[in-house]
Design a protein around this motif. Sequence first.
Motif, PDB file in Angstrom:
ATOM      1  N   GLY A  27       0.809  -1.208   0.000  1.00 59.57           N
ATOM      2  CA  GLY A  27       0.000   0.000   0.000  1.00 59.57           C
ATOM      3  C   GLY A  27       0.842   1.258   0.000  1.00 59.57           C
ATOM      4  O   GLY A  27       0.515   2.236  -0.685  1.00 59.57           O
ATOM      5  N   ARG A  34       2.277   1.792  -3.499  1.00 57.51           N
ATOM      6  CA  ARG A  34       1.303   2.306  -4.455  1.00 57.51           C
ATOM      7  C   ARG A  34       1.039   3.786  -4.199  1.00 57.51           C
ATOM      8  O   ARG A  34       0.872   4.565  -5.147  1.00 57.51           O
ATOM      9  CB  ARG A  34      -0.004   1.509  -4.370  1.00 57.51           C
ATOM     10  CG  ARG A  34       0.110   0.088  -4.855  1.00 57.51           C
ATOM     11  CD  ARG A  34       0.717   0.005  -6.243  1.00 57.51           C
ATOM     12  NE  ARG A  34      -0.232   0.260  -7.306  1.00 57.51           N
ATOM     13  CZ  ARG A  34       0.095   0.398  -8.568  1.00 57.51           C
ATOM     14  NH1 ARG A  34       1.364   0.363  -8.949  1.00 57.51           N
ATOM     15  NH2 ARG A  34      -0.820   0.618  -9.484  1.00 57.51           N
ATOM     16  N   THR A  81      -5.123  -0.424  -7.509  1.00 55.98           N
ATOM     17  CA  THR A  81      -5.270  -1.064  -6.204  1.00 55.98           C
ATOM     18  C   THR A  81      -5.208  -2.582  -6.272  1.00 55.98           C
ATOM     19  O   THR A  81      -5.502  -3.259  -5.289  1.00 55.98           O
ATOM     20  CB  THR A  81      -6.597  -0.646  -5.540  1.00 55.98           C
ATOM     21  OG1 THR A  81      -7.688  -1.044  -6.383  1.00 55.98           O
ATOM     22  CG2 THR A  81      -6.646   0.862  -5.331  1.00 55.98           C
ATOM     23  N   LEU A 103      -3.913  -4.947  -3.266  1.00 60.36           N
ATOM     24  CA  LEU A 103      -3.859  -4.250  -1.982  1.00 60.36           C
ATOM     25  C   LEU A 103      -4.897  -4.815  -1.021  1.00 60.36           C
ATOM     26  O   LEU A 103      -5.963  -5.284  -1.430  1.00 60.36           O
ATOM     27  CB  LEU A 103      -4.114  -2.755  -2.174  1.00 60.36           C
ATOM     28  CG  LEU A 103      -3.087  -1.968  -2.987  1.00 60.36           C
ATOM     29  CD1 LEU A 103      -3.421  -0.483  -2.929  1.00 60.36           C
ATOM     30  CD2 LEU A 103      -1.671  -2.202  -2.491  1.00 60.36           C
ATOM     31  N   ARG A 163      -6.480  -0.115   0.148  1.00 61.54           N
ATOM     32  CA  ARG A 163      -7.320   0.283  -0.980  1.00 61.54           C
ATOM     33  C   ARG A 163      -8.173   1.495  -0.609  1.00 61.54           C
ATOM     34  O   ARG A 163      -8.288   2.454  -1.382  1.00 61.54           O
ATOM     35  CB  ARG A 163      -8.217  -0.898  -1.390  1.00 61.54           C
ATOM     36  CG  ARG A 163      -8.968  -0.683  -2.693  1.00 61.54           C
ATOM     37  CD  ARG A 163      -9.767  -1.923  -3.060  1.00 61.54           C
ATOM     38  NE  ARG A 163      -8.897  -3.081  -3.133  1.00 61.54           N
ATOM     39  CZ  ARG A 163      -9.221  -4.284  -2.698  1.00 61.54           C
ATOM     40  NH1 ARG A 163     -10.398  -4.492  -2.140  1.00 61.54           N
ATOM     41  NH2 ARG A 163      -8.369  -5.290  -2.804  1.00 61.54           N
ATOM     42  N   LEU A 204      -6.153   4.641  -0.668  1.00 57.49           N
ATOM     43  CA  LEU A 204      -5.906   5.118  -2.030  1.00 57.49           C
ATOM     44  C   LEU A 204      -7.162   5.757  -2.619  1.00 57.49           C
ATOM     45  O   LEU A 204      -7.079   6.752  -3.345  1.00 57.49           O
ATOM     46  CB  LEU A 204      -5.426   3.961  -2.916  1.00 57.49           C
ATOM     47  CG  LEU A 204      -4.494   4.350  -4.064  1.00 57.49           C
ATOM     48  CD1 LEU A 204      -3.222   4.973  -3.525  1.00 57.49           C
ATOM     49  CD2 LEU A 204      -4.147   3.145  -4.918  1.00 57.49           C
ATOM     50  N   THR A 259     -10.068  -0.557 -13.643  1.00 54.76           N
ATOM     51  CA  THR A 259     -10.082  -1.340 -12.413  1.00 54.76           C
ATOM     52  C   THR A 259     -10.768  -2.680 -12.634  1.00 54.76           C
ATOM     53  O   THR A 259     -11.636  -2.820 -13.506  1.00 54.76           O
ATOM     54  CB  THR A 259     -10.795  -0.580 -11.278  1.00 54.76           C
ATOM     55  OG1 THR A 259     -10.792  -1.365 -10.093  1.00 54.76           O
ATOM     56  CG2 THR A 259     -12.228  -0.223 -11.648  1.00 54.76           C
ATOM     57  N   GLU A 300     -14.899  -0.434  -6.531  1.00 55.34           N
ATOM     58  CA  GLU A 300     -14.025   0.731  -6.667  1.00 55.34           C
ATOM     59  C   GLU A 300     -14.604   1.715  -7.680  1.00 55.34           C
ATOM     60  O   GLU A 300     -14.667   2.931  -7.428  1.00 55.34           O
ATOM     61  CB  GLU A 300     -12.639   0.269  -7.114  1.00 55.34           C
ATOM     62  CG  GLU A 300     -11.598   1.349  -7.233  1.00 55.34           C
ATOM     63  CD  GLU A 300     -10.209   0.735  -7.329  1.00 55.34           C
ATOM     64  OE1 GLU A 300      -9.572   0.601  -6.280  1.00 55.34           O
ATOM     65  OE2 GLU A 300      -9.781   0.370  -8.441  1.00 55.34           O
TER      66      GLU A 300
END
Length: 317
Positions: free
Chosen positions: A137, A140, A161, A164, A169, A172, A190, A195
């Motif tokens: 994480g 990223r 993500t 993660l 996540r 982010l 994604t 998300e």
Amino acid sequence: MIVEARGERKSFKDVEALCGLDLEVAEGEILGVLGPNGAGKTTTINILTTLMRPDAGEVRVAGIDVVQEPAKVRPLIGLTGQFAALDGNLTARENLVLFGRLFKLGAREATRRADELLDEFALADAADRRTVTYSGGMRRRLDLAASMIGRPRVLFLDEPTTGLDPRSRNMLWEVVSQLRSEGVTVFLTTQYLAEADELADRIVVIDKGAVIAEGTPARLKELVGGAVCEVVVDQRIRDRKGAVLGSRWEVSRTETQIVVPADGPSTLFDIVRVLDAEQLVPDDISLRHPTLDDVFLVLTGSATTEQAPPTDSVDAS
């Protein structure tokens, strides 16, 4: 529109990755791009970010032709790919300063910008640790910070993500939402449909190199249908419950579930009253609205044929 693609085509030997793809991204919005593996999402990003030339079509970022003038496009964009582009032997600060110098910032300005981003992405406490020691994480977040070093107008995030844990996540997601509030346009691919539902102002679904649907998350969900009540049943008295509910509603059944089309919570209450009058107790009962998972399965052809929309592109805007 700050990103525009018209008739975008790209082939790799005998594989047509993009076949006349059209899309637009408005300035300041988060566009979620969904599609199964091999749909053409990463190829689209590679073309939009000048990493790859299309075989045909017109592609513009901020009104600039990506193919004809890539050098003018690059200062306007940032990219976080599927794999972190960091040097593990450098500290976080050193990585960001390096990116700043590559963006032709002076040494003092690159350092100032690095410190600013370390604070913004909650990495200041670990700024002088080598990034090889970072968690997934943290790496990223640092990779995303590096893509912001030049203050891009458009940020491309290619499955940022993936891999993660839920906490990383969510962190982010908060960062991406903050970028939108600062006026940054975000192009997000994604595999996590939640998300896209959480972040995207608008969603484009790509399959086999073309856009097959687009619209807000709410509009896309309407393509699947309305809400349903799901009744989880005891198999021993499944037929009796099905008969009771079927006398009032058109129902569909599996071995462990009865599904009833619902107008809203009132349908749920009606079902409970009917079952109670017959002294039938379900194992569970719930009111469920369509999710993006349902949309994805229907639009990409993994659902039953009766649910599938027409083969033409669907505009749910």
